[in-house]
Design a protein around this motif. Sequence first.
Motif, PDB file in Angstrom:
ATOM      1  N   SER A  95       0.851  -1.189   0.000  1.00 16.08           N
ATOM      2  CA  SER A  95       0.000   0.000   0.000  1.00 16.08           C
ATOM      3  C   SER A  95       0.887   1.239   0.000  1.00 16.08           C
ATOM      4  O   SER A  95       2.085   1.149   0.315  1.00 16.08           O
ATOM      5  N   GLY A  96       0.287   2.374  -0.335  1.00 13.76           N
ATOM      6  CA  GLY A  96       1.020   3.631  -0.247  1.00 13.76           C
ATOM      7  C   GLY A  96       1.446   3.885   1.188  1.00 13.76           C
ATOM      8  O   GLY A  96       2.573   4.311   1.452  1.00 13.76           O
ATOM      9  N   MET A  97       0.555   3.597   2.137  1.00 11.67           N
ATOM     10  CA  MET A  97       0.876   3.825   3.538  1.00 11.67           C
ATOM     11  C   MET A  97       2.038   2.953   4.002  1.00 11.67           C
ATOM     12  O   MET A  97       2.838   3.380   4.830  1.00 11.67           O
ATOM     13  N   ILE A 100       5.184   4.655   2.758  1.00  9.83           N
ATOM     14  CA  ILE A 100       5.469   5.874   3.520  1.00  9.83           C
ATOM     15  C   ILE A 100       5.956   5.544   4.933  1.00  9.83           C
ATOM     16  O   ILE A 100       6.964   6.069   5.402  1.00  9.83           O
ATOM     17  N   TYR A 121      -1.360  13.909   3.561  1.00 11.73           N
ATOM     18  CA  TYR A 121      -2.371  12.861   3.480  1.00 11.73           C
ATOM     19  C   TYR A 121      -2.775  12.391   4.890  1.00 11.73           C
ATOM     20  O   TYR A 121      -1.911  12.253   5.765  1.00 11.73           O
ATOM     21  N   GLU A 170       4.567  16.966   0.443  1.00 11.23           N
ATOM     22  CA  GLU A 170       3.542  16.480  -0.458  1.00 11.23           C
ATOM     23  C   GLU A 170       3.186  17.637  -1.384  1.00 11.23           C
ATOM     24  O   GLU A 170       2.696  18.670  -0.944  1.00 11.23           O
ATOM     25  N   ASP A 204       6.221  13.053  -1.617  1.00 13.76           N
ATOM     26  CA  ASP A 204       5.055  12.246  -1.990  1.00 13.76           C
ATOM     27  C   ASP A 204       4.511  12.854  -3.288  1.00 13.76           C
ATOM     28  O   ASP A 204       3.935  13.947  -3.281  1.00 13.76           O
ATOM     29  N   THR A 206       2.264  11.474  -5.319  1.00 12.17           N
ATOM     30  CA  THR A 206       1.039  10.766  -5.702  1.00 12.17           C
ATOM     31  C   THR A 206       0.058  11.653  -6.459  1.00 12.17           C
ATOM     32  O   THR A 206      -0.553  11.226  -7.432  1.00 12.17           O
ATOM     33  N   SER A 226       1.492   6.537  -3.712  1.00 17.62           N
ATOM     34  CA  SER A 226       0.442   5.561  -3.545  1.00 17.62           C
ATOM     35  C   SER A 226       0.213   5.037  -4.963  1.00 17.62           C
ATOM     36  O   SER A 226      -0.340   5.751  -5.809  1.00 17.62           O
ATOM     37  N   THR A 228      -1.804   2.958  -5.752  1.00 16.12           N
ATOM     38  CA  THR A 228      -3.254   2.764  -5.863  1.00 16.12           C
ATOM     39  C   THR A 228      -3.854   3.780  -6.839  1.00 16.12           C
ATOM     40  O   THR A 228      -4.879   3.519  -7.462  1.00 16.12           O
ATOM     41  N   LYS A 229      -3.191   4.943  -6.971  1.00 13.55           N
ATOM     42  CA  LYS A 229      -3.757   6.065  -7.725  1.00 13.55           C
ATOM     43  C   LYS A 229      -3.338   5.976  -9.202  1.00 13.55           C
ATOM     44  O   LYS A 229      -3.692   5.012  -9.844  1.00 13.55           O
ATOM     45  N   ILE A 238      -4.571  -1.972  -4.310  1.00 13.20           N
ATOM     46  CA  ILE A 238      -3.907  -1.079  -3.357  1.00 13.20           C
ATOM     47  C   ILE A 238      -2.414  -1.403  -3.411  1.00 13.20           C
ATOM     48  O   ILE A 238      -2.041  -2.577  -3.313  1.00 13.20           O
ATOM     49  N   ALA A 239      -1.572  -0.386  -3.593  1.00 10.19           N
ATOM     50  CA  ALA A 239      -0.124  -0.601  -3.627  1.00 10.19           C
ATOM     51  C   ALA A 239       0.596   0.723  -3.422  1.00 10.19           C
ATOM     52  O   ALA A 239      -0.008   1.793  -3.516  1.00 10.19           O
ATOM     53  N   LEU A 359      -8.293   8.617  -6.311  1.00  7.94           N
ATOM     54  CA  LEU A 359      -8.014   9.506  -7.446  1.00  7.94           C
ATOM     55  C   LEU A 359      -7.105   8.815  -8.447  1.00  7.94           C
ATOM     56  O   LEU A 359      -6.553   7.748  -8.183  1.00  7.94           O
TER      57      LEU A 359
HETATM   58  C1  LIG Z   1      -3.896   7.617  -1.266  1.00 10.68           C
HETATM   59  C2  LIG Z   1      -2.711   8.367  -0.823  1.00 10.68           C
HETATM   60  C3  LIG Z   1      -1.788   7.815   0.087  1.00 10.68           C
HETATM   61  C4  LIG Z   1      -1.994   6.458   0.729  1.00 10.68           C
HETATM   62  O1  LIG Z   1      -1.939   5.413  -0.200  1.00 10.68           O
HETATM   63  P1  LIG Z   1      -2.695   3.989   0.005  1.00 10.68           P
HETATM   64  O2  LIG Z   1      -2.336   3.281  -1.246  1.00 10.68           O
HETATM   65  O3  LIG Z   1      -4.153   4.291   0.158  1.00 10.68           O
HETATM   66  O4  LIG Z   1      -2.120   3.370   1.227  1.00 10.68           O
HETATM   67  C5  LIG Z   1      -0.683   8.573   0.426  1.00 10.68           C
HETATM   68  N1  LIG Z   1      -0.476   9.808  -0.076  1.00 10.68           N
HETATM   69  C6  LIG Z   1      -1.345  10.377  -0.937  1.00 10.68           C
HETATM   70  C7  LIG Z   1      -1.071  11.756  -1.452  1.00 10.68           C
HETATM   71  C8  LIG Z   1      -2.493   9.681  -1.337  1.00 10.68           C
HETATM   72  O5  LIG Z   1      -3.359  10.267  -2.174  1.00 10.68           O
END
Ligand SMILES: *Cc1c(COP(=O)(O)O)cnc(C)c1O
Length: 416
Positions: A95-97, A100, A121, A170, A204, A206, A226, A228-229, A238-239, A359
Amino acid sequence: MKNKFKPESLMMSYGYKPKLSEGAVKCPIFQTSTFVFETAEEGKKFFELAYGLREKEKEEELGLIYSRINNPNLEILENRLSLWDDADDSAVFESGMSAISTVLLEFLKPGDLLLYSSPTYGGTDHFIHDFLPKIGVDAVAFHPENTQEEIEEIIRNTGKADRLGLIYIETPANPTNTIIDIEMCCRIAKKHKNNTDRTYVCVDNTYMGPVWSKPLALGADLVVYSATKFIGGHSDLIAGAVLGKSDLMTRVKTLRTFLGNMVSPHTAWLLLRSLETLKIRMEKQSRNAQKVANFLNQHEKVEKVNYLGLIDEQSAHYDLYKRQYNSPGAMISFNIVGGEKEAFQFLNNLNLIQLAVSLGSTESLAQHPQTMTHCAIEPKARERMGVTANLVRVSIGVEDAEDLIADVDNALKSVV
Ligand SMILES: *Cc1c(COP(=O)(O)O)cnc(C)c1O
């Protein structure tokens, strides 16, 4: 060869050898936990390298051992992802988290200070305020409007300027698209030292996504996503990812091996598929966003549009925007005339654009930051960052631009 072709040309083949997979043109899913060694001697050699017991021989690659350490889907994905940011290496997470939090854990020690940009975030903010104090790491925030001098004063006022371990930013900020100057943060980092270690800068990226911005080229040490986006881009996984120079990435990957938060072979395979269309998706999303933003900008029921493509060429901000990004991206937020009631009427009357958080995906999504993604932020701080009751955020997808505009127009008409 790596530098001869553009990343978008290499996304279908780079790092994959069909010969090793029965000639399959596409990389199969290596859904396996462990790998068979040909001999005990080979197993010994692989482990020596994996655990750093000896230096790599020339041209030697780490052999496959166990999927928490390495797996073909993971390795090929990481090689391809690195091309977009011109990174030495990358590490992909579940996940992004987890990307991070692994960076924060690896580069901050008890007694250290973290400087971060606000707003950040929600999950990152929570980790900074609710977990890091438990391991003795203090954090202090700065805001997009702060100058270099003001930020240096903020650092000094903590009394821990000699323990600044990491600057975490960010940019563009979610949901208002405010830009933070990456090169300025690198200058601040250069003036500080964390005891004996350097102060690192992590971005970040993302919200803009890869392709349009290269924080490493501007001097940042690490970039996180992230995935995921925009990178995943289809709202079906989710990644997360970390990219940077090889010495820092060795540290990130070593901690990942022991936290065990690497991405699974199946998700890595989905991401390989996503990367093939990353640029073409992002180009279309950004073209669509420019049209939707222009439409919103002239609408009588819209007070203000926050979109990088609408920054006034005469403003000081324009220069920073051009230095840091080569597209306005696909994220828009706007203030509707009125308050929560009008914002909700707009959201409830969209037909094509769906009401959801997240997003960067192929489908357009809209949401209300004040009561959704940013609901946990203290109201005064939230107001200060421009997250007001009449603010709506839209992530633009790959649909037909005229259809998107018709949907927005229709929803605005239903606001009374
Ligand atoms: C969604 C997001 C995250 C977290 O990512 P996950 O994949 O949901 O764990 C971190 N930073 C930003 C800017 C995000 O939009």
